[in-house]
Structures are given as C-alpha cells and as structure tokens.
Design a protein around this motif. Structure first.
Motif, PDB file in Angstrom:
ATOM      1  N   THR A 180      -3.533  -2.592  -6.538  1.00  0.00           N
ATOM      2  CA  THR A 180      -3.738  -1.945  -5.147  1.00  0.00           C
ATOM      3  C   THR A 180      -4.308  -0.746  -5.239  1.00  0.00           C
ATOM      4  N   ARG A 181      -3.871   0.266  -6.311  1.00  0.00           N
ATOM      5  CA  ARG A 181      -4.521   1.651  -6.305  1.00  0.00           C
ATOM      6  C   ARG A 181      -5.766   1.308  -6.633  1.00  0.00           C
ATOM      7  N   ALA A 209      -4.894  -1.280   4.090  1.00  0.00           N
ATOM      8  CA  ALA A 209      -5.422  -0.118   3.148  1.00  0.00           C
ATOM      9  C   ALA A 209      -4.670   1.341   3.695  1.00  0.00           C
ATOM     10  N   PRO A 210      -4.645   2.113   2.719  1.00  0.00           N
ATOM     11  CA  PRO A 210      -4.020   3.477   2.883  1.00  0.00           C
ATOM     12  C   PRO A 210      -4.809   4.354   3.935  1.00  0.00           C
ATOM     13  N   VAL A 226       0.751  -1.210   0.052  1.00  0.00           N
ATOM     14  CA  VAL A 226      -0.033   0.042   0.102  1.00  0.00           C
ATOM     15  C   VAL A 226       0.737   1.445   0.039  1.00  0.00           C
ATOM     16  N   TYR A 279       0.986   4.201  -3.101  1.00  0.00           N
ATOM     17  CA  TYR A 279       1.001   5.478  -3.185  1.00  0.00           C
ATOM     18  C   TYR A 279       2.019   6.459  -2.917  1.00  0.00           C
ATOM     19  N   ALA A 296      -0.218   3.293   6.538  1.00  0.00           N
ATOM     20  CA  ALA A 296      -0.879   2.152   6.119  1.00  0.00           C
ATOM     21  C   ALA A 296      -1.593   1.250   7.208  1.00  0.00           C
ATOM     22  N   THR A 302      -7.954   0.129  -3.910  1.00  0.00           N
ATOM     23  CA  THR A 302      -7.679   0.804  -2.531  1.00  0.00           C
ATOM     24  C   THR A 302      -7.206  -0.094  -1.446  1.00  0.00           C
ATOM     25  N   CYS A 303      -6.634  -1.186  -1.828  1.00  0.00           N
ATOM     26  CA  CYS A 303      -6.260  -1.934  -0.684  1.00  0.00           C
ATOM     27  C   CYS A 303      -5.289  -3.243  -1.040  1.00  0.00           C
ATOM     28  N   ALA A 304      -4.553  -3.863  -0.343  1.00  0.00           N
ATOM     29  CA  ALA A 304      -3.729  -4.752  -0.785  1.00  0.00           C
ATOM     30  C   ALA A 304      -3.810  -6.021   0.044  1.00  0.00           C
TER      31      ALA A 304
END
Lengths: 253, 253
Positions: A181-182, A202-203, A142, A146, A215, A185-187
């Motif tokens: 991931t982008r 999550a960011p 994450v 970003y 994160a 909005t989560c990995a």
DNA sequence: GACGCCGCTTCCGTCACGCGGAAGCAGGGC
DNA sequence: GCCCTGCTTCCGCGTGACGGAAGCGGCGTC
C-alpha cells in the motif's frame, strides 16, 4: 458511563448518550444511561438546551441541537475537511457513479466523515459519523499503512473480524499488504469486507507536516482485475488534489 | 460572553468561542474571549480535551475534536437532514452543475447545512455551518414564508440590508412576495443578494407535522426569465422527494 | 369520577467541588 | 544572563452543584 463527578463531565456524558441509532431520547432514558440522578439530569439537560446544545421535540424528547452541530462543524478533521474534499469527491462520483467515501483515523478505528452515494450505486452499511475498525477495508488499509507504529502494532495484535472468505487475517500477509500500500500509495480491497464489492482507497494528507490522517475511497460492485485497476488513477488524483488544497490552507492560516 | 457562573456553562462558553473564522486558538485567547480566569480555562479545556471535545495541535493550540463532531452529526436538523438530502442534491447538481444549497431556519436566521459546489459553478460567499439573515435570498424567502407569524413579523420589522440595487426592502412588497412564495411553493430571487446571480428555492418539510423548517436552493449566474423558470420544477421535485423520505422516517421512528 | 401510576419538574439543606490568585516553569528574544 | 510572555500546577475558601423528596400533570384503569 460512571460518574466522574465533575460538573462539565456530566454534561459531556449526557451528550455522549446520543448516537445515530438513538438520536432522541427522554429525560429518564438519559438519566439511566448516564447513571445520573433524575434531578441532576434535568438540571444539566435544561442548561444544555438553554445554550442550544440540546433541543426538545413536541413529544418532550430531547435531541442534539443545531448549535452543537454548528460548533462541531468547526472540527478541522470533520466538516472542514469535508468541505474541501467534497468538490473533488463530486467530480469522482460524476465519472464513476459509485460510492465515494472519506474517513479519518481516530486511534485504532476510523470515522466516516463524508459519503457520496447516488441512487444508482451499491447499498453500503456505513454511515457518516459512524466508527469502523481499520481492518477489512481499503480505506482502513491506507490509514493503517501510514499510521504511527504503535497504532499499527496494536491493530495487528488485536482481534480480527472475518467478514467474507476473502478476509485476510494473517498478520504476516497484512504486513506485506501494508508495505505494498505504501509502495503504490493506494490500497485495493478485493471482497474482504463484503462479497461482490471491491474497494480502492488513497491517502489524503492534512496537517502542517503532511501527515496522512484521512483516506479517500471508492466502492464498486462485482468488478475485479483491470476494471478496478483503472479506478486507481482517478482516486489517487482526487486524493492528491485534496491534499494539495489542505497543504496550501495550512500555510496561509 | 459574561460568566453565568455555572460549571457546564463555562465549558459551553469555551466551545462557543470556536468559529469557522477561528478554528483553532491558544489557551489565553480562549480565556480572553470567555472572560474566564486563565487557570479556570486551563482546567475546563483540559477536561474537554480528555473527553475528545477539543484536540491540541502540535503548536499547542486547541481546536474542536472529532468526538464533538460525531455527536454534533446526530443533530436531526444538521447532519441527518444532510444525509437524506444529499443524494437528491446530487442529482440536481448533475443536471444543472450549479450551486445547490440546503439550509434550516434557526430563529430569525438560517444556517447552511449542506452545499454542493462543483468547480464550474459560481463562487459563493456562504459556507456550510454559517448563519445568514433570511432577507435577500430565495432560500430565506421560503423559510420566512412558512415561518411562524412572530418570526415573520420580527424579521419584517427588523433592519434590512441592501445588497444590490434590486434588493427589496419595502415590507409591503415583501409581504406580497411571501404570499406569492406560498402560492407557488417556491421562491425566486432576482439579483437581490448578488448582482448577476439568481436564486430559486423550495421548501423541505421535516418533523412529524410536516412543518417547513428547511429550504433547498439553487444559485445560477447571469440568467433571468425563462431559463430560471425552468429550474423551478427540478428544485421543487427534489425538495418534495426529500420531504417524502423525511416523512416516512418520522413515521417509522 | 376517583384512584394510582409514571415521568417530569421544582425545592432546598448539605457538602464537596470548582474557583482563581499566586507561585512555578519553560521557551525565546534581547 | 535577564526578562517577558504564556502555560501549568497548587491549594484554601466559599459557593454552586447534588440528589432526596415533595409536588405536579397526564393517562389508563376500575
């Protein structure tokens, strides 16, 4: 740790010799590690102690003082972030009873800022205050997704540790995972770091411009597939809630 | 904050100007508060930033850096204590859903080291990293009860704030309460600090000699009598569990 | 009990590094 | 355009930092 020869630099060098693994040390140990003369070390240490940055044990060893902890706790990306996030991590923990972690990116690494680990959750290797590479974990994914371009490229070009047979080390695949991931909005990290453990992260946005610098992650044992996918929503919701509070704070400051 | 004229002292003075209420400030604000010349402040701040003790916001203000937080987190009575205690505070929170707090004594005051506050608990005024007098709270009562004589006398001789009609300010009564605290190994604070809130606290022993230097406390709203008395056992048990872990750690260090 | 070792503390003369006044610079308000 | 405020850079002076060396104290050894 060579001598930059500036007075304040020596003091910082002394402080820098204290780590989680070596929380207290004798005067000569400090002198050795900093490369300073014993008498110089003595003077610096005494002065730091006088201010409260260092304290002395009954045995004569030195350790970091509470005063320094107090000052350090004013760090926006450290304790203050932690204070905002904890209640939400709390809620998340109560629902899942799994390890909940919070980390911020620092260059090409991440630093763990908070961790909730009950007695029933998986044993983890990481510690609060510890640094860790970005690759190989969901939280790192994450943060990397970003991060500014130069950071991302530096990490992808750098060396990659293989922790388990599932660890992804192919830059092309990694790029695809970062894009994913982008998008989501989560990995999700499926056994890339430890066998039998899966991570979801999550960011968290902080700062005035809503940059992602932190994160929120959860680590569970043994599960895959649907069970993990269900974790995405609570994690995302908690991360978003924390970001909201931070955004409001930044506005009213 | 006069100039002690030592180079490292100036650096520490700069760090000392950062507080929870003022987490970021401009160069000239720092210069004013430390009493240092602007150019001197500039040099010191730059050097601190280079090491990572300070960071700069996009607006040009300065705040405490993550690196300093990392070093501060090595403080045995700070983050390390917190890390050990958190799981137990965790358990306690889950049973009660009330504010759980951990503080250490620093001279005649206490410093809050950790706090678990869910969204359902009472709103508290205290913050992690904040200092607070010992009188008027259950945690302070515990810390005072086990403090060295000179500290106890200093506090009892000093000024006493009256927070509510229930606040006890008579030294003789306070001495009796301290004795009772030692006898019961726990303290109860009945609306002495805030109307409508009651606190229960127990001692945490750390250090090689098992000295009491920390206190674990819980704050609940509105209840008195039997309901509070029932809290004593879980709080005591958690405090004892934390002390045990710390004792073992000290042995194996 | 005397000796020697080791690690900490204190002392002090030398010297370079930190000090801060002043000048230069950048932004932005009138 | 001008001024004002706040940050940055420069540089010569003098003082505080440096570290070698001597003193101290606790502990293990013979």
């Amino acid at each position: 740790m060579a001598d930059q020869l500036t007075a304040a630099g020596k003091a910082l060098a002394v402080l820098g010799t204290f780590t989680r693994d070596r929380p207290s040390q004798s005067l000569s140990q400090i002198a050795n590690r900093t490369g300073l003369a014993l008498s110089t070390t003595h003077r610096v240490v005494t002065e730091l102690a006088q201010w409260g940055a260092l304290e002395r044990t009954d045995e004569g060893d030195w350790h970091i003082g509470l005063r320094l902890w107090e000052v350090g706790s004013v760090c926006p990306r450290g304790q203050i972030l932690r204070d905002v996030a904890l209640p939400y991590m709390q809620d998340l923990y109560e629902v899942t009873h799994e390890n909940i972690q919070l980390a911020v990116r620092e260059g090409t690494e991440m630093v763990f800022v908070e961790r909730i680990a009950g007695h029933r959750s998986v044993e983890l290797r990481t510690m609060v205050g510890a640094r860790h590479p970005l690759l190989g974990t969901a939280m790192g994914m994450v943060l990397l997704a970003y991060a500014p371009n130069e950071i991302r490229e530096a990490v992808l070009a750098g060396p990659m540790d293989r922790h388990t047979p599932h660890t992804v080390t192919d830059p092309k695949t990694l790029r695809a995972m970062l894009a994913q991931t982008r998008r989501a909005t989560c990995a999700v990290n499926d056994r890339q770091f430890q066998d039998h453990t899966v991570g979801v992260a999550a960011p968290v946005r902080l700062g005035e411009h809503g940059d992602v610098e932190a994160a929120l992650g959860i680590v569970v044992a043994g599960q895959t597939g649907a069970a993990v996918r269900q974790l995405r929503h609570p994690v995302l919701a908690a991360a978003r809630a924390i970001s909201n509070v931070l955004g409001q704070r930044a506005g009213t400051r």
